[in-house]
Motif scaffolding. Structure first.
Motif, PDB file in Angstrom:
ATOM      1  N   ASP A 170      20.189  55.023 -58.801  1.00  0.00           N
ATOM      2  CA  ASP A 170      19.243  55.250 -57.712  1.00  0.00           C
ATOM      3  C   ASP A 170      19.511  54.312 -56.536  1.00  0.00           C
ATOM      4  OD1 ASP A 170      18.428  53.000 -59.141  1.00  0.00           O
ATOM      5  OD2 ASP A 170      16.283  53.461 -58.979  1.00  0.00           O
ATOM      6  N   GLU A 171      19.936  53.089 -56.826  1.00  0.00           N
ATOM      7  CA  GLU A 171      20.257  52.154 -55.748  1.00  0.00           C
ATOM      8  C   GLU A 171      21.523  52.589 -55.017  1.00  0.00           C
ATOM      9  OE1 GLU A 171      20.370  48.308 -57.587  1.00  0.00           O
ATOM     10  OE2 GLU A 171      18.185  48.128 -57.595  1.00  0.00           O
ATOM     11  N   HIS A 172      22.493  53.115 -55.762  1.00  0.00           N
ATOM     12  CA  HIS A 172      23.684  53.672 -55.114  1.00  0.00           C
ATOM     13  C   HIS A 172      23.307  54.788 -54.160  1.00  0.00           C
ATOM     14  CE1 HIS A 172      26.462  57.084 -54.795  1.00  0.00           C
ATOM     15  NE2 HIS A 172      27.392  56.158 -54.610  1.00  0.00           N
ATOM     16  N   ASP A 173      22.446  55.689 -54.610  1.00  0.00           N
ATOM     17  CA  ASP A 173      22.118  56.852 -53.787  1.00  0.00           C
ATOM     18  C   ASP A 173      21.389  56.455 -52.508  1.00  0.00           C
ATOM     19  OD1 ASP A 173      23.352  58.443 -55.614  1.00  0.00           O
ATOM     20  OD2 ASP A 173      21.526  59.382 -56.398  1.00  0.00           O
ATOM     21  N   ALA A 174      20.524  55.449 -52.602  1.00  0.00           N
ATOM     22  CA  ALA A 174      19.844  54.961 -51.399  1.00  0.00           C
ATOM     23  C   ALA A 174      20.849  54.348 -50.421  1.00  0.00           C
ATOM     24  CB  ALA A 174      18.770  53.938 -51.778  1.00  0.00           C
ATOM     25  N   ALA A 175      21.777  53.557 -50.950  1.00  0.00           N
ATOM     26  CA  ALA A 175      22.789  52.936 -50.089  1.00  0.00           C
ATOM     27  C   ALA A 175      23.731  53.982 -49.503  1.00  0.00           C
ATOM     28  CB  ALA A 175      23.573  51.898 -50.885  1.00  0.00           C
ATOM     29  N   ALA A 176      24.169  54.933 -50.331  1.00  0.00           N
ATOM     30  CA  ALA A 176      25.088  55.967 -49.851  1.00  0.00           C
ATOM     31  C   ALA A 176      24.444  56.829 -48.784  1.00  0.00           C
ATOM     32  CB  ALA A 176      25.560  56.832 -51.020  1.00  0.00           C
ATOM     33  N   HIS A 181      25.831  59.472 -45.896  1.00  0.00           N
ATOM     34  CA  HIS A 181      25.209  60.776 -45.653  1.00  0.00           C
ATOM     35  C   HIS A 181      24.524  60.857 -44.290  1.00  0.00           C
ATOM     36  CE1 HIS A 181      25.016  60.687 -50.322  1.00  0.00           C
ATOM     37  NE2 HIS A 181      26.242  60.850 -49.867  1.00  0.00           N
ATOM     38  N   LEU A 182      23.743  59.826 -43.933  1.00  0.00           N
ATOM     39  CA  LEU A 182      23.152  59.796 -42.597  1.00  0.00           C
ATOM     40  C   LEU A 182      24.215  59.773 -41.495  1.00  0.00           C
ATOM     41  CD1 LEU A 182      20.674  59.633 -40.750  1.00  0.00           C
ATOM     42  CD2 LEU A 182      20.703  57.144 -41.067  1.00  0.00           C
ATOM     43  N   PRO A 183      25.277  58.954 -41.612  1.00  0.00           N
ATOM     44  CA  PRO A 183      26.327  59.005 -40.590  1.00  0.00           C
ATOM     45  C   PRO A 183      26.954  60.385 -40.422  1.00  0.00           C
ATOM     46  CG  PRO A 183      26.518  56.981 -41.820  1.00  0.00           C
ATOM     47  CD  PRO A 183      25.458  57.796 -42.515  1.00  0.00           C
ATOM     48  N   HIS A 184      27.075  61.146 -41.515  1.00  0.00           N
ATOM     49  CA  HIS A 184      27.578  62.509 -41.378  1.00  0.00           C
ATOM     50  C   HIS A 184      26.661  63.332 -40.475  1.00  0.00           C
ATOM     51  CE1 HIS A 184      31.164  63.320 -43.824  1.00  0.00           C
ATOM     52  NE2 HIS A 184      30.753  62.343 -44.604  1.00  0.00           N
ATOM     53  N   LEU A 185      25.356  63.259 -40.685  1.00  0.00           N
ATOM     54  CA  LEU A 185      24.432  64.040 -39.862  1.00  0.00           C
ATOM     55  C   LEU A 185      24.423  63.554 -38.421  1.00  0.00           C
ATOM     56  CD1 LEU A 185      21.386  64.534 -42.253  1.00  0.00           C
ATOM     57  CD2 LEU A 185      23.371  66.007 -41.902  1.00  0.00           C
ATOM     58  N   LEU A 186      24.499  62.250 -38.210  1.00  0.00           N
ATOM     59  CA  LEU A 186      24.551  61.723 -36.848  1.00  0.00           C
ATOM     60  C   LEU A 186      25.832  62.159 -36.138  1.00  0.00           C
ATOM     61  CD1 LEU A 186      23.182  58.112 -37.443  1.00  0.00           C
ATOM     62  CD2 LEU A 186      21.954  60.085 -36.510  1.00  0.00           C
ATOM     63  N   ALA A 187      26.936  62.192 -36.886  1.00  0.00           N
ATOM     64  CA  ALA A 187      28.200  62.638 -36.289  1.00  0.00           C
ATOM     65  C   ALA A 187      28.124  64.106 -35.890  1.00  0.00           C
ATOM     66  CB  ALA A 187      29.350  62.416 -37.272  1.00  0.00           C
ATOM     67  N   GLU A 188      27.501  64.912 -36.733  1.00  0.00           N
ATOM     68  CA  GLU A 188      27.348  66.343 -36.395  1.00  0.00           C
ATOM     69  C   GLU A 188      26.486  66.492 -35.141  1.00  0.00           C
ATOM     70  OE1 GLU A 188      29.157  68.163 -38.220  1.00  0.00           O
ATOM     71  OE2 GLU A 188      29.178  67.386 -40.258  1.00  0.00           O
ATOM     72  N   ALA A 189      25.384  65.731 -35.071  1.00  0.00           N
ATOM     73  CA  ALA A 189      24.501  65.817 -33.912  1.00  0.00           C
ATOM     74  C   ALA A 189      25.216  65.378 -32.632  1.00  0.00           C
ATOM     75  CB  ALA A 189      23.250  64.965 -34.142  1.00  0.00           C
ATOM     76  N   ARG A 209      35.652  59.979 -30.467  1.00  0.00           N
ATOM     77  CA  ARG A 209      36.523  60.245 -31.623  1.00  0.00           C
ATOM     78  C   ARG A 209      36.013  59.515 -32.861  1.00  0.00           C
ATOM     79  NH1 ARG A 209      40.859  57.567 -30.104  1.00  0.00           N
ATOM     80  NH2 ARG A 209      40.150  55.771 -31.306  1.00  0.00           N
ATOM     81  N   ASP A 210      35.711  58.220 -32.725  1.00  0.00           N
ATOM     82  CA  ASP A 210      35.266  57.434 -33.874  1.00  0.00           C
ATOM     83  C   ASP A 210      33.880  57.863 -34.345  1.00  0.00           C
ATOM     84  OD1 ASP A 210      37.639  56.089 -33.614  1.00  0.00           O
ATOM     85  OD2 ASP A 210      36.776  54.322 -32.651  1.00  0.00           O
ATOM     86  N   GLY A 211      33.019  58.166 -33.397  1.00  0.00           N
ATOM     87  CA  GLY A 211      31.655  58.533 -33.754  1.00  0.00           C
ATOM     88  C   GLY A 211      31.527  59.892 -34.404  1.00  0.00           C
ATOM     89  N   THR A 212      32.518  60.756 -34.200  1.00  0.00           N
ATOM     90  CA  THR A 212      32.443  62.118 -34.753  1.00  0.00           C
ATOM     91  C   THR A 212      33.523  62.391 -35.792  1.00  0.00           C
ATOM     92  OG1 THR A 212      33.842  63.020 -32.980  1.00  0.00           O
ATOM     93  CG2 THR A 212      31.440  63.037 -32.612  1.00  0.00           C
TER      94      THR A 212
END
Length: 314
Positions: A170-176, A181-189, A209-212
Motif C-alpha cells: 500500500d505504501e508503494h502504491d501511494a508513492a507510485a 501515475h500522476l505525472p502521466h496524467l499531468l503530461a497528457e494534460a 519535451r521533458d514535461g510530456t
C-alpha cells in the motif's frame, strides 16, 4: 527463471538476467515478440503451458510481466500448471496484483516487485539489458511474504543491476501514484493544452519535451496503471488540482505564482539531495525482518548487495 511477457520491462528483465548468467525462458502471446527474442538468441515460446511446465520442472522463479488486465488469466494458468513455483511481478501497482494473487490461491509463493525504470517505447525491441542499472526496484514486504522467495526476488533485482527498496504494497502504491501515475496524467494534460495553441508545437523545445515524455507511452498501459491504482491516485490528483487552482487565483488576483514555484523548487532540491544509505544489518527471516525492512525503505535506505538469510548469496 520464466518471464511471462516480453515487452519493454519483461524483455529487459530477461536480457539482464541472462547477461548475469541465469537460465531463462520467456513467454509472449504475440508471435512477433517471441520471434524477436529468438532472433536475438534467447529462449522463448508462444505456448504458455510449455513455459509454465518448463518452470515447474525446474522450480523456476516466475516473473509476471503482463499488463494489469491480463494478470487474473495468467495467474489461473500458473495455479493450474506451476502452483509451487516462486512468483514475482514487475507491474506498476502492487495492491491490485496482491488481490489477484490472493484470489488465485498463490499468496504463499508470491513476493511483489516493481522496477522503477522504463521508456515511452514498448515491445521486445525496446528492451535493454542495462535498463535497471542503478534504478530502484521495489520488493514488497507484506506480512505474508516468505523469506526464501524474498531472497530470490532480491537476487534477481541485484543481478539486473538495480538497488532494492523494500516496501509495503500500500505504501508503494501511494508513492507510485505521486511519482509515476500522476505525472502521466499531468503530461497528457500538458500535451493536450499545448496542442490547442497555434504555433506551440513549432516553438516547443526542452521544457515541453521533458514535461510530456511519458505522454508518448501507449494509452492502454497508462490507463491500466492509473485505473488499477485509483484509490491512491485520486487524493493526489485532488491535491494537484488544489495547488493549480490556488495558483490560478493568486495569478489572477495578485499577479503572482511565487508560492507554487518556490515550494516546487524547494521540493525538487530535497529530491536532488536525497540520500540512500545501504541496508546491511537485517537478516532475512529473523524476527521482525519484514517490519525492519519496511521501516528502512521508508527512510530511503536501499539494498545494494544480498542480505544474509535463506536462499540468499549474502
Amino acid at each position: 527463471m520464466c518471464v511471462l511477457g516480453l515487452g519493454l520491462i519483461g524483455g529487459s528483465v530477461m536480457r539482464a538476467a541472462v547477461a548475469a548468467g541465469r537460465e531463462a525462458l520467456g513467454y509472449n502471446r504475440s508471435v512477433e515478440g517471441a520471434d524477436g527474442a529468438k532472433i536475438d538468441g534467447f529462449d522463448a515460446t508462444t505456448d504458455l503451458t510449455e513455459a509454465l511446465s518448463w518452470a515447474a520442472q525446474r522450480d523456476a522463479l516466475i516473473v509476471l510481466a503482463v499488463p494489469m488486465p491480463a494478470v487474473g488469466l495468467m495467474l489461473s494458468h500458473i495455479a493450474d500448471v506451476a502452483p509451487q513455483c516462486p512468483l514475482t511481478d514487475v507491474i506498476s501497482v502492487k495492491g491490485a496484483v496482491l488481490d489477484e494473487v490472493r484470489s488465485a490461491g498463490l499468496l504463499d509463493r508470491y513476493v511483489g516487485g516493481h522496477p522503477m525504470a522504463g521508456t515511452a517505447h514498448s515491445g521486445w525491441a525496446a528492451g535493454d539489458a542495462r535498463m535497471f542499472v542503478g534504478a530502484p526496484w521495489v520488493i514488497s514486504v507484506d506480512e505474508h511474504v516468505d523469506a526464501t522467495v524474498w531472497a530470490q526476488v532480491m537476487q534477481l533485482a541485484l543481478d539486473c543491476g538495480a538497488v532494492v527498496v523494500p516496501a509495503k504494497s500500500d505504501e508503494h502504491d501511494a508513492a507510485a501514484a505521486s511519482i509515476s501515475h500522476l505525472p502521466h496524467l499531468l503530461a497528457e494534460a500538458l500535451a493536450v493544452t499545448a496542442g490547442e495553441v497555434p504555433l506551440a508545437f513549432s516553438l516547443a523545445a526542452g521544457s515541453f519535451r521533458d514535461g510530456t515524455r511519458v505522454a508518448a507511452t501507449s494509452p492502454d498501459l497508462v490507463r491500466a496503471m492509473c485505473e488499477a491504482n485509483a484509490e491512491q491516485l485520486l487524493p493526489l490528483l485532488d491535491r494537484a488540482l488544489e495547488l493549480l487552482t490556488h495558483t490560478r487565483a493568486s495569478l489572477s488576483e495578485k499577479g503572482s505564482v511565487a508560492e507554487l514555484v518556490e515550494s516546487g523548487h524547494a521540493a525538487r532540491a530535497r529530491y536532488d539531495s536525497f540520500s540512500r544509505p545501504q541496508i546491511v544489518t537485517i537478516v532475512l527471516g529473523a524476527e521482525n525482518w519484514r517490519e525492519e525492512l519496511a521501516a528502512a525503505g521508508r527512510s530511503g535506505a536501499v539494498i545494494r548487495s544480498a542480505l544474509p538469510g535463506p536462499g540468499s548469496r549474502g
